[in-house]
Design an enzyme around this catalytic site. Structure first.
Site, short mmCIF file in Angstrom:
data_model
loop_
_atom_site.label_atom_id
_atom_site.label_comp_id
_atom_site.label_asym_id
_atom_site.label_seq_id
_atom_site.Cartn_x
_atom_site.Cartn_y
_atom_site.Cartn_z
CG HIS A 141 18.21 -72.30 -58.63
ND1 HIS A 141 17.37 -72.63 -57.60
CD2 HIS A 141 19.31 -73.05 -58.49
CE1 HIS A 141 17.96 -73.57 -56.85
NE2 HIS A 141 19.15 -73.84 -57.37
N GLY B 49 19.01 -79.72 -51.51
CA GLY B 49 19.11 -79.48 -50.07
C GLY B 49 18.44 -80.54 -49.21
CD GLU C 172 16.95 -72.64 -53.96
OE1 GLU C 172 17.77 -71.70 -54.00
OE2 GLU C 172 17.25 -73.81 -53.60
CD GLU D 225 20.35 -77.15 -59.43
OE1 GLU D 225 21.40 -77.37 -58.83
OE2 GLU D 225 19.64 -76.15 -59.22
CB SER E 88 21.64 -83.91 -52.40
OG SER E 88 20.58 -83.26 -51.72
CG ASN F 171 23.33 -71.45 -56.47
OD1 ASN F 171 23.51 -70.31 -56.03
ND2 ASN F 171 22.13 -71.94 -56.72
CE LYS G 156 20.94 -73.56 -53.65
NZ LYS G 156 19.98 -74.60 -53.37
P1 13P Z 1 22.29 -78.50 -52.84
O1 13P Z 1 23.61 -78.96 -53.41
O2 13P Z 1 22.45 -77.77 -51.53
O3 13P Z 1 21.29 -79.61 -52.79
O4 13P Z 1 21.71 -77.40 -53.85
C1 13P Z 1 21.66 -77.67 -55.20
C2 13P Z 1 21.33 -76.42 -55.92
O5 13P Z 1 20.23 -75.92 -55.85
C3 13P Z 1 22.41 -75.79 -56.71
O6 13P Z 1 21.90 -74.81 -57.55
#
Ligand code: 13P
Length: 245
Positions: free
Chosen positions: A90, A166, A92, A160, A205, A8, A10
């Site tokens: 997601h 992150g 976010e 997640e 992560s 992803n 983003k």
């Molecule tokens: P990270 O791998 O950067 O922690 O992000 C995970 C994520 O949100 C994938 O959708």
């Protein structure tokens, strides 16, 4: 079951980064399925660069086919651009765009209408885990975000934990196994025995140094990778660690 290793991107990626997709596609392994979800602006070019060796997906879609929704992208538009998957719900999107479980369910339904596979995301916050509510919170999200009658072959669930995204923090192996087992049981209760085939991805992560350990855990059907999917070398080290059985 073959594992699905999904990236992803983003809100990262310009045309200059298409070389990463070319490189990922050129090194795609025989034993796992790969997917990159770049920003919507890159989907068509990414699909060309992927040459059919890896799948390309969107990161979100609107629930409607078309209409007066400035700035939004429909599932049909993603499909038309070359996407085969779309991430919905997601954290976010839930956090910054206030998406409810019902909104996420509507987006998943839109994905299926457009013949896309929906990757439905769930996960608890740190406060919810500390309060001992992680299983309950994810159970409620699944009940609200996975519509009854979901087509098994076009449904993926991604766990997640919000606090692992992150941050470099990852749940213990035991916590991942417990949550994935819980998600499997909830999916079977909601959708029937066929739901045993729904891949449950872990995200948060995932990186080269922990991928093999996480991907070996029971009921982990793959990974949803953020930061470490932006560079072909890191993503390559992750997908190489996919289970071979
Ligand atoms: P990270 O791998 O950067 O922690 O992000 C995970 C994520 O949100 C994938 O959708």
């Amino acid at each position: 079951m073959r594992q699905l290793i999904a990236g992803n991107w983003k809100m990262n990626g310009l045309g200059a980064q298409l070389g990463e997709i070319e490189s990922i596609a050129a090194n795609a392994p025989a034993h796992a399925d790969l997917l990159i979800c770049p920003p919507a602006t890159l989907i068509a070019r990414a699909a060309e660069a992927a040459k059919g060796r890896i799948a390309i997906g969107g990161q979100d879609c609107h629930a409607e086919i078309s209409g007066a929704f400035t700035g939004d992208v429909s599932a049909e538009m993603l499909k038309d651009a070359g996407a085969r998957f779309v991430i919905v719900g997601h954290s976010e999107r839930r956090q910054y765009h206030g998406e409810s479980d019902a909104a996420v369910a509507a987006k998943a339904t839109a994905a299926w209408r457009a013949d896309l596979t929906a990757i439905i995301c769930v996960g608890e916050t740190e406060a919810e885990r500390e309060a001992g509510r992680a299983l309950d919170v994810v159970g409620v999200q699944l009940a609200g975000s996975v519509p009854s009658g979901a087509p098994i072959e076009a449904t993926v669930v991604a766990y997640e934990p919000v606090w692992a995204i992150g941050t470099g923090k990852v749940p213990t192996n035991g916590d991942i196994v417990q949550m994935h087992g819980h998600i499997r049981a909830r999916l079977v209760a909601q959708l029937g025995e066929g739901a045993r085939k729904v891949p449950i991805l872990y995200g948060g992560s995932v990186k080269p140094s922990n991928a093999a350990e996480i991907l070996a855990l029971a009921e982990v059907g793959g990974a949803l990778v953020g930061g470490a999917s932006l560079k072909a070398a890191d993503f390559g080290a992750i997908f190489s660690a996919a289970r071979k059985d």
